[in-house]
Design an enzyme around this catalytic site. Structure first.
Site, PDB file in Angstrom:
ATOM      1  CE  LYS A  29      24.254 -26.502  37.051  1.00  8.97           C
ATOM      2  NZ  LYS A  29      24.328 -26.082  38.773  1.00  8.97           N
TER       3      LYS A  29
ATOM      4  CB  SER B  88      27.981 -33.911  39.211  1.00  6.53           C
ATOM      5  OG  SER B  88      28.032 -31.605  39.506  1.00  6.53           O
TER       6      SER B  88
ATOM      7  CD  GLU C  78      36.436 -21.673  45.080  1.00  7.20           C
ATOM      8  OE1 GLU C  78      35.909 -21.961  44.293  1.00  7.20           O
ATOM      9  OE2 GLU C  78      37.211 -21.203  45.863  1.00  7.20           O
TER      10      GLU C  78
ATOM     11  N   GLY D  63      37.920 -26.850  47.833  1.00  7.59           N
ATOM     12  CA  GLY D  63      37.568 -27.422  46.089  1.00  7.59           C
ATOM     13  C   GLY D  63      37.770 -25.575  46.197  1.00  7.59           C
TER      14      GLY D  63
ATOM     15  CG  ASP E  33      38.499 -24.254  41.672  1.00  8.17           C
ATOM     16  OD1 ASP E  33      37.386 -24.887  42.674  1.00  8.17           O
ATOM     17  OD2 ASP E  33      37.468 -23.514  40.634  1.00  8.17           O
TER      18      ASP E  33
ATOM     19  CB  SER F  15      21.773 -22.306  43.426  1.00  5.65           C
ATOM     20  OG  SER F  15      22.315 -23.000  44.789  1.00  5.65           O
TER      21      SER F  15
HETATM   22  C1  LIG Z   1      25.638 -26.054  39.182  1.00  4.34           C
HETATM   23  C2  LIG Z   1      24.832 -25.982  41.481  1.00  4.34           C
HETATM   24  C3  LIG Z   1      25.598 -24.510  41.020  1.00  4.34           C
HETATM   25  C4  LIG Z   1      26.808 -23.963  41.191  1.00  4.34           C
HETATM   26  O1  LIG Z   1      26.612 -23.584  39.662  1.00  4.34           O
HETATM   27  P1  LIG Z   1      27.818 -23.272  38.620  1.00  4.34           P
HETATM   28  O2  LIG Z   1      27.186 -21.837  37.641  1.00  4.34           O
HETATM   29  O3  LIG Z   1      28.693 -24.544  38.223  1.00  4.34           O
HETATM   30  O4  LIG Z   1      28.903 -22.168  39.474  1.00  4.34           O
HETATM   31  C5  LIG Z   1      25.214 -24.241  42.835  1.00  4.34           C
HETATM   32  N1  LIG Z   1      24.084 -24.346  43.316  1.00  4.34           N
HETATM   33  C6  LIG Z   1      22.975 -25.743  42.654  1.00  4.34           C
HETATM   34  C7  LIG Z   1      22.711 -26.031  43.103  1.00  4.34           C
HETATM   35  C8  LIG Z   1      23.889 -26.378  41.403  1.00  4.34           C
HETATM   36  O5  LIG Z   1      23.312 -27.063  40.981  1.00  4.34           O
END
Ligand SMILES: *Cc1c(COP(=O)(O)O)cnc(C)c1O
Length: 330
Positions: A58, A83, A209, A213, A215, A309
């Site tokens: 992020k 969140s 996902e 959820g 979606d 991620s």
């Molecule tokens: C925010 C986040 C996601 C999802 O990312 P999006 O861009 O909202 O799809 C996946 N993994 C982690 C660790 C995140 O913080």
């Protein structure tokens, strides 16, 4: 009133984001594991955003968005609703850019994430995620201060920043057959789709996902954004109620499909990464890897990328999740 949808970023915007981020973001390592390859029957490359500043990808989108603001807007500060990991990423980005940040976070957000956000010097504003709208609270806060609202995924500069993770991965691995990307609101996935289309056109990109959820899966099937109630999953980075108006069209155009993973599958992956690869991955960060194992039959002999991620999870919670799963198994 229907607001205009901002144009999707192009691959050139991802390249520009790379230059902007170069002095600030880590180029995270790409790791491999023979044990995972044996389980999957494929050659798998893990892009470890667990080692990114702020502990998740992020930071890329947040920093790119902050640096892309006109100087006079940036000076009034930035506001976000999140969140967790976007909050930390933006708080860190604002600190580095020397501007104030206010973050709207749910009351039940993981304590570690709230503390880290405050630790970066941001102001935290709490709300109830089951009854209040974080979008409205964030918009009002930004309007009151003349600050810029930086959304967690639905913004071209955020998508372009997230796309740099995939660009780095593909630069290092060369063409891949498939890429598995955790999916919440779709910023990471949309960025991955744009980067892969330009750098590895034969690569099939999949979003993953939480099963609770799906979606995104429903939205692709229906050809329009489908909203759901707040899903209950341990993947707290992906419990989003719908894809974004900016991310959805990009995902529709660039993504081969959307997979799901259950909480139990995520916990199994957390244990695997810790034990076998010495990697500390949060539940959401395990979505891509879990999907690779589920889809293993289709991936035999293929070269596969996975984005890990993020790694922001309380140690006590991590231990509890893994222990409970192993006791249930025994
Ligand atoms: C925010 C986040 C996601 C999802 O990312 P999006 O861009 O909202 O799809 C996946 N993994 C982690 C660790 C995140 O913080």
């Amino acid at each position: 009133m229907q607001q205009d949808i901002p144009p999707a970023p192009a691959f050139a915007d991802i390249l520009a984001a790379r230059e902007r981020l170069a002095p600030h973001a880590h180029r995270t390592p790409v790791l491999t594991s023979r044990s995972f390859d044996a389980l999957a029957g494929a050659q798998v490359f893990f892009k470890c955003e667990t080692f990114q500043r702020g502990g998740a990808f992020k930071f890329r989108g947040a920093m790119n968005a902050v640096l892309s603001l006109p100087a006079e807007v940036r000076a009034r500060g930035v506001v976000a609703y999140s969140s967790g990991n976007h909050a930390q990423g933006l708080a860190y980005a604002a600190k580095l850019a020397g501007v104030p940040a206010a973050i709207v976070m749910p009351q039940d957000a993981p304590a570690l994430k709230v503390a880290a956000t405050r630790g970066y010097g941001a102001e935290v504003v709490s709300y109830d995620r089951y009854t209040e709208s974080r979008e409205e609270i964030g918009a009002a806060l930004a309007a009151g201060r003349g600050a810029a609202l930086i959304p967690p995924f639905d913004h071209p500069d955020v998508i372009a920043g997230q796309g740099t993770a995939t660009a780095e991965l593909l630069e290092e691995t060369g063409p891949l057959d498939a890429l598995f990307v955790p999916l919440g609101g779709g910023g990471l996935l949309a960025g991955a789709g744009i980067a892969a289309q330009a750098m590895a056109p034969g690569c099939q990109v999949f979003g993953v996902e939480p099963e609770a959820g799906n979606d995104g899966q429903m939205s692709l099937a229906k050809g329009e954004i489908v909203g759901i109630a707040v899903p209950r999953s341990i993947a707290d980075g992906a419990i989003v109620t719908s894809l974004g108006r900016c991310t959805f069209p990009v995902i529709r155009q660039t993504v081969a499909g959307i997979e799901t993973a259950s909480d139990a599958e995520l916990v199994a992956m957390m244990g695997f990464f810790a034990e076998r690869m010495k990697l500390y991955v949060e539940p959401t960060g395990c979505l891509g890897a879990a999907a690779v194992l589920k889809r293993a039959a289709d991936l035999q002999g293929k070269r596969v990328g996975v984005i890990l991620s993020g790694g922001n999870v309380d140690l006590a919670r991590f231990a509890q999740l893994v222990l409970e799963a192993r006791e249930a198994e025994a």
